[in-house]
Design an enzyme around this catalytic site. Structure first.
Site, PDB file in Angstrom:
ATOM      1  CD  GLU A   1      -3.549  -4.122  14.440  1.00  0.00           C
ATOM      2  OE1 GLU A   1      -3.552  -3.479  13.381  1.00  0.00           O
ATOM      3  OE2 GLU A   1      -4.531  -4.164  15.212  1.00  0.00           O
TER       4      GLU A   1
ATOM      5  NE  ARG B   1      -2.502  -2.247   3.064  1.00  0.00           N
ATOM      6  CZ  ARG B   1      -2.714  -2.325   4.377  1.00  0.00           C
ATOM      7  NH1 ARG B   1      -3.353  -1.361   4.983  1.00  0.00           N
ATOM      8  NH2 ARG B   1      -2.290  -3.357   5.063  1.00  0.00           N
TER       9      ARG B   1
HETATM   10  O1  LIG Z   1       2.876  -0.320  12.081  1.00  0.00           O
HETATM   11  P1  LIG Z   1       2.779  -1.775  11.725  1.00  0.00           P
HETATM   12  O2  LIG Z   1       2.234  -2.608  12.829  1.00  0.00           O
HETATM   13  O3  LIG Z   1       4.069  -2.294  11.198  1.00  0.00           O
HETATM   14  O4  LIG Z   1       1.709  -1.898  10.564  1.00  0.00           O
HETATM   15  C1  LIG Z   1       1.670  -1.053   9.458  1.00  0.00           C
HETATM   16  C2  LIG Z   1       1.906  -1.796   8.180  1.00  0.00           C
HETATM   17  O5  LIG Z   1       0.902  -2.799   7.994  1.00  0.00           O
HETATM   18  C3  LIG Z   1       0.405  -2.732   6.653  1.00  0.00           C
HETATM   19  O6  LIG Z   1       1.195  -3.452   5.780  1.00  0.00           O
HETATM   20  P2  LIG Z   1       1.051  -4.995   5.380  1.00  0.00           P
HETATM   21  O7  LIG Z   1       2.313  -5.661   5.828  1.00  0.00           O
HETATM   22  O8  LIG Z   1      -0.242  -5.534   5.871  1.00  0.00           O
HETATM   23  O9  LIG Z   1       1.192  -4.991   3.818  1.00  0.00           O
HETATM   24  P3  LIG Z   1       0.393  -4.538   2.501  1.00  0.00           P
HETATM   25  O10 LIG Z   1       0.694  -3.078   2.310  1.00  0.00           O
HETATM   26  O11 LIG Z   1       1.040  -5.400   1.496  1.00  0.00           O
HETATM   27  O12 LIG Z   1      -1.093  -4.782   2.656  1.00  0.00           O
HETATM   28  C4  LIG Z   1       0.500  -1.247   6.360  1.00  0.00           C
HETATM   29  O13 LIG Z   1       0.458  -0.990   4.970  1.00  0.00           O
HETATM   30  C5  LIG Z   1       1.819  -0.880   6.984  1.00  0.00           C
HETATM   31  O14 LIG Z   1       2.918  -1.123   6.113  1.00  0.00           O
HETATM   32  N1  LIG Z   2      -5.530  -2.447  11.574  1.00  0.00           N
HETATM   33  C1  LIG Z   2      -4.862  -2.235  10.437  1.00  0.00           C
HETATM   34  N2  LIG Z   2      -5.514  -1.828   9.326  1.00  0.00           N
HETATM   35  C2  LIG Z   2      -4.860  -1.624   8.166  1.00  0.00           C
HETATM   36  N3  LIG Z   2      -3.550  -1.783   8.015  1.00  0.00           N
HETATM   37  C3  LIG Z   2      -2.859  -2.184   9.094  1.00  0.00           C
HETATM   38  N4  LIG Z   2      -1.546  -2.427   9.261  1.00  0.00           N
HETATM   39  C4  LIG Z   2      -1.376  -2.822  10.538  1.00  0.00           C
HETATM   40  N5  LIG Z   2      -2.523  -2.826  11.208  1.00  0.00           N
HETATM   41  C5  LIG Z   2      -3.471  -2.424  10.329  1.00  0.00           C
END
Ligand SMILES: O=P(O)(O)OC[C@H]1O[C@H](OP(=O)(O)OP(=O)(O)O)[C@H](O)[C@@H]1O
Ligand SMILES: Nc1ncnc2[nH]cnc12
Length: 187
Positions: free
Chosen positions: A106, A69
């Site tokens: 998370e 994202r």
């Molecule tokens: O602060 P944190 O606990 O580290 O969470 C935040 C991260 O979680 C999500 O990524 P995800 O790894 O789900 O990947 P995506 O963008 O591929 O959906 C979001 O886009 C952040 O990069």
């Molecule tokens: N609750 C949440 N929603 C979307 N992106 C996330 N990345 C980590 N936690 C998330």
């Protein structure tokens, strides 16, 4: 007429999805925001605002974004600012010499990487992502970039989940969030 508040614009285009990707997690889905050209544009312009113009308080040389994202936000922002984009990828996707970091987020664990020559020494980099939750991803990306010579100036995100403590975990690293959840309102 007064300009709409950017935090409200974001809030109106976020969708909460219960128990995704795991039981107990309320997932903040940004796809409605991305699908609304006016709001997506307003978000990108707002993120760009403090880095534009010759008198900008925070000039930057490049934007870095975390797969996946963070690529959507980061590439649009880099284009808006007229600078290059540095991809921070999930492990195993980048050719050549890379440096990696494994971290908790998370809802799990992940490993990200960048190319060892991703930036020039001293390049001023703005790191962006869609969500700051625990801060695991942002800290790992920040430290990877710093480790190959970047001067990371700020971490900018659309949504901060304050109840997960990411800002505190970021320590001295400056954080900017357009919309904060769990800071006096329902998480
Ligand atoms: O602060 P944190 O606990 O580290 O969470 C935040 C991260 O979680 C999500 O990524 P995800 O790894 O789900 O990947 P995506 O963008 O591929 O959906 C979001 O886009 C952040 O990069
Ligand atoms: N609750 C949440 N929603 C979307 N992106 C996330 N990345 C980590 N936690 C998330």
């Amino acid at each position: 007429m007064a300009e709409p508040d950017i935090s409200d614009l974001v809030a109106n285009r976020l969708r909460d999805v219960a128990d995704f990707p795991k039981q107990g997690v309320v997932f903040k889905d940004i796809t409605p925001l991305l699908g609304d050209g006016d709001v997506f544009g307003a978000v990108i312009r707002e993120l760009a605002s403090r880095h534009t113009g010759s008198s900008s308080a925070q000039p930057i040389d490049a934007v870095a974004g975390v797969e996946a994202r963070g690529f959507i936000i980061g590439a649009a922002l880099a284009h808006e600012l007229g600078v290059g984009f540095v991809p921070v990828r999930k492990v195993g996707k980048l050719p050549g010499d890379t440096v990696q970091r494994t971290y908790d987020l998370e809802y799990g664990t992940a490993t990200i990487e960048i190319q060892s020559d991703a930036v020039s020494p001293g390049q001023r980099v703005l790191l962006v992502d869609d969500v700051l939750a625990t801060g695991g991803t942002a800290i790992a990306a920040w430290d990877l970039l710093g480790g190959v010579g970047a001067e990371v100036v700020e971490f900018a995100t659309i949504v901060e989940l304050a109840f997960l403590g990411g800002r505190k975990a970021m320590g001295e690293r400056p954080v900017r969030a357009l919309h904060v959840v769990g800071d006096g309102e329902d998480a």
